[in-house]
Design a protein around this motif. Structure first.
Motif, PDB file in Angstrom:
ATOM      1  N   MET A  29       0.871  -1.164   0.000  1.00 58.33           N
ATOM      2  CA  MET A  29       0.000   0.000   0.000  1.00 58.33           C
ATOM      3  C   MET A  29       0.914   1.221   0.000  1.00 58.33           C
ATOM      4  N   GLU A  30       0.573   2.216  -0.819  1.00 65.25           N
ATOM      5  CA  GLU A  30       1.386   3.419  -0.904  1.00 65.25           C
ATOM      6  C   GLU A  30       0.501   4.644  -1.008  1.00 65.25           C
ATOM      7  N   THR A  31       0.948   5.735  -0.392  1.00 64.85           N
ATOM      8  CA  THR A  31       0.258   7.012  -0.491  1.00 64.85           C
ATOM      9  C   THR A  31       1.174   7.994  -1.210  1.00 64.85           C
ATOM     10  N   PHE A  32       0.613   8.697  -2.181  1.00 63.90           N
ATOM     11  CA  PHE A  32       1.331   9.710  -2.946  1.00 63.90           C
ATOM     12  C   PHE A  32       0.605  11.035  -2.753  1.00 63.90           C
ATOM     13  N   TYR A  33       1.316  12.155  -2.903  1.00 62.67           N
ATOM     14  CA  TYR A  33       0.673  13.459  -2.765  1.00 62.67           C
ATOM     15  C   TYR A  33       1.464  14.506  -3.524  1.00 62.67           C
ATOM     16  N   GLY A  34       0.812  15.622  -3.801  1.00 64.08           N
ATOM     17  CA  GLY A  34       1.483  16.714  -4.483  1.00 64.08           C
ATOM     18  C   GLY A  34       0.512  17.828  -4.808  1.00 64.08           C
ATOM     19  N   THR A  35       0.996  18.790  -5.585  1.00 67.90           N
ATOM     20  CA  THR A  35       0.143  19.871  -6.049  1.00 67.90           C
ATOM     21  C   THR A  35       0.158  19.874  -7.567  1.00 67.90           C
ATOM     22  N   TYR A  36      -0.877  20.457  -8.156  1.00 68.13           N
ATOM     23  CA  TYR A  36      -1.040  20.418  -9.602  1.00 68.13           C
ATOM     24  C   TYR A  36      -1.941  21.560 -10.039  1.00 68.13           C
ATOM     25  N   THR A  37      -1.635  22.130 -11.177  1.00 69.82           N
ATOM     26  CA  THR A  37      -2.515  23.122 -11.787  1.00 69.82           C
ATOM     27  C   THR A  37      -3.095  22.502 -13.054  1.00 69.82           C
ATOM     28  N   PRO A  38      -4.368  22.125 -13.015  1.00 65.94           N
ATOM     29  CA  PRO A  38      -4.974  21.505 -14.193  1.00 65.94           C
ATOM     30  C   PRO A  38      -5.133  22.515 -15.326  1.00 65.94           C
ATOM     31  N   PRO A  39      -5.074  22.034 -16.565  1.00 72.11           N
ATOM     32  CA  PRO A  39      -5.310  22.937 -17.689  1.00 72.11           C
ATOM     33  C   PRO A  39      -6.780  23.390 -17.714  1.00 72.11           C
ATOM     34  N   ALA A  40      -7.044  24.497 -18.366  1.00 73.26           N
ATOM     35  CA  ALA A  40      -8.414  25.010 -18.482  1.00 73.26           C
ATOM     36  C   ALA A  40      -9.321  23.932 -19.071  1.00 73.26           C
ATOM     37  N   GLY A  41     -10.482  23.763 -18.459  1.00 73.56           N
ATOM     38  CA  GLY A  41     -11.457  22.796 -18.949  1.00 73.56           C
ATOM     39  C   GLY A  41     -11.269  21.379 -18.440  1.00 73.56           C
ATOM     40  N   THR A  43     -11.365  18.173 -16.050  1.00 68.68           N
ATOM     41  CA  THR A  43     -12.316  17.701 -15.039  1.00 68.68           C
ATOM     42  C   THR A  43     -11.557  16.998 -13.916  1.00 68.68           C
ATOM     43  N   ARG A  44     -12.258  16.750 -12.832  1.00 66.86           N
ATOM     44  CA  ARG A  44     -11.681  15.999 -11.719  1.00 66.86           C
ATOM     45  C   ARG A  44     -11.230  14.624 -12.212  1.00 66.86           C
ATOM     46  N   HIS A  45     -12.025  14.001 -13.077  1.00 69.84           N
ATOM     47  CA  HIS A  45     -11.687  12.685 -13.618  1.00 69.84           C
ATOM     48  C   HIS A  45     -10.415  12.748 -14.476  1.00 69.84           C
ATOM     49  N   ASP A  46     -10.259  13.813 -15.255  1.00 70.91           N
ATOM     50  CA  ASP A  46      -9.033  13.992 -16.048  1.00 70.91           C
ATOM     51  C   ASP A  46      -7.807  14.021 -15.134  1.00 70.91           C
ATOM     52  N   VAL A  47      -7.911  14.774 -14.050  1.00 72.69           N
ATOM     53  CA  VAL A  47      -6.790  14.885 -13.104  1.00 72.69           C
ATOM     54  C   VAL A  47      -6.525  13.528 -12.450  1.00 72.69           C
ATOM     55  N   PHE A  48      -7.580  12.831 -12.036  1.00 69.74           N
ATOM     56  CA  PHE A  48      -7.442  11.507 -11.435  1.00 69.74           C
ATOM     57  C   PHE A  48      -6.692  10.561 -12.374  1.00 69.74           C
ATOM     58  N   LEU A  49      -7.103  10.512 -13.642  1.00 69.67           N
ATOM     59  CA  LEU A  49      -6.451   9.623 -14.604  1.00 69.67           C
ATOM     60  C   LEU A  49      -4.993  10.017 -14.833  1.00 69.67           C
ATOM     61  N   GLY A  50      -4.712  11.311 -14.854  1.00 70.54           N
ATOM     62  CA  GLY A  50      -3.335  11.775 -15.014  1.00 70.54           C
ATOM     63  C   GLY A  50      -2.456  11.367 -13.849  1.00 70.54           C
ATOM     64  N   ILE A  51      -2.977  11.524 -12.636  1.00 69.67           N
ATOM     65  CA  ILE A  51      -2.222  11.139 -11.443  1.00 69.67           C
ATOM     66  C   ILE A  51      -2.007   9.632 -11.412  1.00 69.67           C
ATOM     67  N   LYS A  52      -3.047   8.883 -11.706  1.00 72.89           N
ATOM     68  CA  LYS A  52      -2.943   7.411 -11.741  1.00 72.89           C
ATOM     69  C   LYS A  52      -1.912   6.983 -12.789  1.00 72.89           C
ATOM     70  N   GLY A  53      -1.902   7.651 -13.938  1.00 76.44           N
ATOM     71  CA  GLY A  53      -0.924   7.357 -14.981  1.00 76.44           C
ATOM     72  C   GLY A  53       0.496   7.664 -14.548  1.00 76.44           C
TER      73      GLY A  53
END
Length: 77
Positions: A29-41, A43-53
């Motif tokens: 089990m691992e926990t990751f964290y950070g900060t991110y500025t999503p591009p305009a437009g 979605t939360r799901h887009d960010v989730f998939l990017g982080i998972k990737g």
């Protein structure tokens, strides 16, 4: 007399702070964290998939891990 500024340098941070915990049941089990500025437009799901990737790239064993926890919130008080 000369004065010095001893305050630590402020690092640039993203507009959002995220935390994700992933688990390979019975193995890891691992926990990751950070900060991110999503591009305009984005979605939360887009960010989730990017982080998972990103996790899959950095920790290939965790590419198929189950997500136990995910949080994405504005990075301001």
């Amino acid at each position: 007399m000369t004065s010095q500024n001893t305050a630590p340098a402020v690092q640039q941070q993203g507009t959002h702070q995220w935390v994700i915990t992933v688990e390979l049941p019975g193995r890891a089990m691992e926990t990751f964290y950070g900060t991110y500025t999503p591009p305009a437009g984005a979605t939360r799901h887009d960010v989730f998939l990017g982080i998972k990737g990103d996790i899959a790239l950095k920790s290939p064993d965790m590419a198929r891990a189950n997500v136990v926890f995910f949080a994405l919130e504005p990075n301001q008080l």
